[in-house]
Enzyme design. Structure first.
Site, PDB file in Angstrom:
ATOM      1  N   HIS A 106     -14.486  45.562  45.263  1.00 16.79           N
ATOM      2  CA  HIS A 106     -13.571  46.214  44.326  1.00 16.79           C
ATOM      3  C   HIS A 106     -12.770  47.261  45.087  1.00 16.79           C
ATOM      4  CE1 HIS A 106     -15.944  45.285  40.377  1.00 16.79           C
ATOM      5  NE2 HIS A 106     -15.857  44.225  41.165  1.00 16.79           N
ATOM      6  N   GLU A 150     -12.269  50.371  44.706  1.00 14.86           N
ATOM      7  CA  GLU A 150     -12.968  51.619  44.960  1.00 14.86           C
ATOM      8  C   GLU A 150     -13.913  51.499  46.157  1.00 14.86           C
ATOM      9  OE1 GLU A 150     -12.690  49.891  42.106  1.00 14.86           O
ATOM     10  OE2 GLU A 150     -13.128  51.157  40.367  1.00 14.86           O
ATOM     11  N   CYS A 206     -16.124  50.435  37.150  1.00 10.72           N
ATOM     12  CA  CYS A 206     -17.250  49.737  36.535  1.00 10.72           C
ATOM     13  C   CYS A 206     -18.561  50.413  36.962  1.00 10.72           C
ATOM     14  CB  CYS A 206     -17.243  48.268  36.963  1.00 10.72           C
ATOM     15  SG  CYS A 206     -17.652  48.019  38.711  1.00 10.72           S
ATOM     16  N   CYS A 220     -19.111  50.449  40.802  1.00 10.28           N
ATOM     17  CA  CYS A 220     -18.243  51.389  41.512  1.00 10.28           C
ATOM     18  C   CYS A 220     -18.631  52.839  41.246  1.00 10.28           C
ATOM     19  CB  CYS A 220     -16.784  51.128  41.154  1.00 10.28           C
ATOM     20  SG  CYS A 220     -16.210  49.542  41.812  1.00 10.28           S
TER      21      CYS A 220
END
Length: 155
Positions: A58, A60, A88, A91
């Site tokens: 992701h 992040e 999420c 993360c």
């Protein structure tokens, strides 16, 4: 020449949005992020889950990995993470492990957001670290539109 430190959330979200658009150009879900410390950019990146065949890639996580290498430390204390979509659970866990001090995100994620939309992990009292400050909704309409346009084109 030393760059002037920039403290403006809107400015940094513009850079995160540029990363999101770059992700879309590569066929990735358009989520972008930048990590900033003391008004200076440490790292920028976007989702790489599809191209890297990595569910943990992701935006992040990509940015935190790059920043960790750049500063030579897995702790990214006194830094601010800017991301175009509310993080999420995975993360948020990663940013807590990295000791991110501040989180700024664009669009809320009513399906998987872990900073108020579905869960509130960013400041859960059972955890050993908390995000000291967070702000959602920065350039929210643009961030949401970037995602909606991407999925509209794929249908």
């Amino acid at each position: 020449m030393r760059l002037k430190a920039i403290q403006d959330d809107d400015y940094w979200m513009t850079l995160a949005l540029a990363q999101a658009r770059l992700a879309a150009d590569y066929g990735e879900v358009p989520i972008g992020a930048v990590l900033v410390k003391e008004g200076r950019l440490l790292a920028a990146g976007h989702n790489l889950t599809i191209s890297a065949h990595d569910p943990s890639a992701h935006a992040e996580v990509v940015v935190m990995r790059r920043a960790g290498v750049a500063v030579g430390n897995h702790r990214l204390i006194k830094s601010t993470l800017y991301v175009t979509l509310e993080p999420c659970v995975m993360c948020v866990g990663a940013l807590l492990q990295a000791r991110i001090q501040r989180l700024v995100f664009g669009a809320y994620d009513k399906r998987a957001g872990a900073c108020g939309s579905v869960f509130e992990l960013h400041h859960h009292t059972a955890l050993n670290h908390r995000v000291e400050e967070y702000k959602g909704g920065v350039r929210e309409a643009e961030c949401r539109e970037c995602l909606q346009n991407f999925f509209r084109k794929r249908r």
